[in-house]
Design an enzyme around this catalytic site. Structure first.
Site, PDB file in Angstrom:
ATOM      1  N   CYS A 134       0.822  -1.220   0.000  1.00  0.00           N
ATOM      2  CA  CYS A 134       0.000   0.000   0.000  1.00  0.00           C
ATOM      3  C   CYS A 134       0.855   1.269   0.000  1.00  0.00           C
ATOM      4  O   CYS A 134       1.409   1.660   1.022  1.00  0.00           O
ATOM      5  CB  CYS A 134      -0.925  -0.004   1.215  1.00  0.00           C
ATOM      6  SG  CYS A 134      -1.977   1.446   1.319  1.00  0.00           S
ATOM      7  N   CYS A 137      -0.509   4.153   2.212  1.00  0.00           N
ATOM      8  CA  CYS A 137      -0.356   3.918   3.663  1.00  0.00           C
ATOM      9  C   CYS A 137       1.096   4.115   4.088  1.00  0.00           C
ATOM     10  O   CYS A 137       1.387   4.701   5.120  1.00  0.00           O
ATOM     11  CB  CYS A 137      -0.723   2.492   4.055  1.00  0.00           C
ATOM     12  SG  CYS A 137      -2.145   1.807   3.253  1.00  0.00           S
ATOM     13  N   ASP A 138       2.030   3.578   3.303  1.00  0.00           N
ATOM     14  CA  ASP A 138       3.417   3.473   3.762  1.00  0.00           C
ATOM     15  C   ASP A 138       4.405   4.370   3.003  1.00  0.00           C
ATOM     16  O   ASP A 138       5.570   4.465   3.392  1.00  0.00           O
ATOM     17  CB  ASP A 138       3.894   2.010   3.629  1.00  0.00           C
ATOM     18  CG  ASP A 138       3.048   1.076   4.495  1.00  0.00           C
ATOM     19  OD1 ASP A 138       2.535   1.550   5.518  1.00  0.00           O
ATOM     20  OD2 ASP A 138       2.897  -0.102   4.129  1.00  0.00           O
TER      21      ASP A 138
END
Ligand SMILES: Cc1cc2nc3c(=O)[nH]c(=O)nc-3n(C[C@H](O)[C@H](O)[C@H](O)COP(=O)(O)OP(=O)(O)OC[C@H]3O[C@@H](n4cnc5c(N)ncnc54)[C@H](O)[C@@H]3O)c2cc1C
Length: 312
Positions: A134, A137-138
Site C-alpha cells: 500500500c 499507507c506506507d
C-alpha cells in the site's frame, strides 16, 4: 441467537455495498458483513480516475464511506465482523466471528480479492519493514529514498505514481517485456522523471536484516544482480477471498466463483459479485454493476418472479 434477513451480503467493497443498497431499495431486509472498513481494496487509494460521475477523480477513502451512507439510507444494516463459513440451505446460514449466525433467504458473496505475495525469501520477514502492498499507507516512510514496485498492471503503475510524492526514485520491475496497464496510466508513468522501468527481471529475494536493503533480481536473459532499494511494493496479481466458502459454492480452477450473467452461482439463492467472480472485469464500476445485478437477481429469486426476459 441467529438473526434473520432476506439478503445477507458478504463483503463491504464496491460490489457488496452496491448490492446492499439495491436490495435495500427493493424493500428487502438486508445486512452487509464487512471485516475491515467500507470500500474494500480501494479504501487506501488516493485517486480513482475512472469511476463514472467524478470527472476530477475521487479518493477511495471518500468513495467507500459515501457508498456506505447510501446503503444505510436504503435501510441496510452494516455489521463489522468476519465471515468464517457459510452453509447453503433454506435459509442459508452465514457464520461470523463475533455476531454468531446470520440467516438469510438469499446470499450475495462479494468478498473480493487480496493482493498476492511474491513468495520469495525475505518477503514475510521484512513485511512492514520495507515490504508493503500500500503506497498511500506506507509511502511517507520512504521520503527521499529509492523504492521498487513489482508488477506491470494498473495497480502497480497507480501505486508507483503515488510513491513519487515521497521517494526520490521509483523503479518498476517488470517480469515480461511490456506493461499491461491502461494507456492513460502508462503515459503518466512514462512522463514522470522519478520513475524508471526495468523489463525482463524477476525478484528472487528481498534482502536486509532489520529493514529492506535491496532485492535480488534474476534476468530473463540469464544472470542476476542485487538492486539496492529501501522499499518493495508488490502488485503481482490477486487472490480471490474464498477460504470461508469451503466447498459451499463451486469454484473454477483459479479459485473464482463461476456465475451466470445474472450473478447466480450454481447454488440456488446464492449470488456472487465483483472481483471474486469468474470473468469479472476487476474494476470498481464493473463491480458496482455486478452488485446491482446480483441484488436484482436476488429480488427476483425471493419474489418468485420468473426470469422471463432476463435469462441468458
Ligand atoms: C491498489 C489498487 C488500486 C486500484 N485502483 C483502481 C481504480 O483506480 N479504478 C478501478 O476501477 N479499480 C481499481 N482497482 C481495482 C478495484 O479495487 C477492484 O476491482 C474492486 O475493489 C473490487 O470490488 P469488490 O467489492 O468486488 O471487492 P473488494 O474491494 O476486494 O471488497 C471486498 C470486501 O470484502 C471483505 N471481505 C473479504 N472476506 C471477508 C470475510 N470473510 N468476512 C467479511 N468481509 C470480508 C474485504 O474486507 C473487502 O472489504 C484497484 C485495486 C488496487 C489493489
Amino acid at each position: 441467537l441467529a438473526r434473520d434477513f432476506d439478503v445477507a451480503v458478504i463483503g463491504g467493497g464496491v460490489a457488496g455495498l452496491t448490492a446492499g443498497f439495491f436490495a435495500g431499495r427493493y424493500g428487502l431486509s438486508t445486512v452487509v458483513v464487512e471485516q475491515m472498513g467500507s470500500g474494500g481494496q480501494i479504501l487506501n487509494s488516493e485517486r480513482i480516475e475512472n469511476f463514472p460521475g467524478f470527472p476530477g477523480g475521487i479518493a477511495g477513502y471518500e468513495l467507500g464511506p459515501l457508498l456506505q451512507e447510501q446503503a444505510e439510507a436504503a435501510g441496510v444494516e452494516m455489521i463489522l465482523d468476519r465471515v468464517s463459513a457459510i452453509s447453503a440451505g433454506s435459509p442459508h446460514v452465514v457464520s461470523t466471528d463475533l455476531e454468531g449466525d446470520i440467516r438469510a433467504r438469499a446470499l450475495i458473496i462479494a468478498a473480493g480479492s487480496t493482493l498476492r505475495d511474491l513468495g520469495v525469501d525475505g518477503e514475510e520477514r521484512l513485511r512492514g519493514k520495507g515490504v508493503s502492498h500500500c503506497a498511500s499507507c506506507d509511502g511517507a516512510l520512504f521520503q527521499g529514498q529509492v523504492v521498487a514496485v513489482v508488477g506491470a498492471g494498473d495497480s502497480a503503475l497507480d501505486e508507483a505514481l503515488v510513491l513519487t510524492q515521497y521517494a526520490s526514485k521509483v523503479l518498476i520491475l517488470v517480469r515480461g517485456t511490456r506493461l499491461r496497464a491502461q494507456h492513460a496510466l502508462q503515459t503518466r508513468v512514462h512522463n514522470n522523471p522519478a520513475i524508471d522501468i526495468r523489463y525482463g527481471v524477476t525478484v528472487t529475494a528481498v534482502l536486509g536484516d532489520e529493514a529492506v536493503q535491496g532485492v535480488r533480481l534474476s534476468h530473463t536473459d540469464g544472470g542476476s544482480e542485487v538492486l539496492p532499494v529501501q522499499g518493495v511494493f508488490v502488485y503481482v496479481g490477486l487472490k480471490p477471498n474464498t477460504e470461508f466458502l469451503e466447498g459451499a459454492v463451486p469454484l473454477d480452477a483459479g479459485g473464482h466463483i463461476p456465475t451466470s450473467l445474472w450473478m447466480e452461482t450454481a447454488v440456488p439463492g446464492i449470488f456472487a459479485a465483483g472481483d471474486i467472480r469468474r470473468a469479472s472485469a476487476r474494476q470498481l464500476v464493473s463491480s458496482a454493476g455486478d452488485g446491482a445485478t446480483a441484488a436484482i437477481g436476488a429480488h427476483r429469486y425471493l419474489s418468485g418472479q420468473p426470469w422471463h426476459g432476463l435469462s441468458e
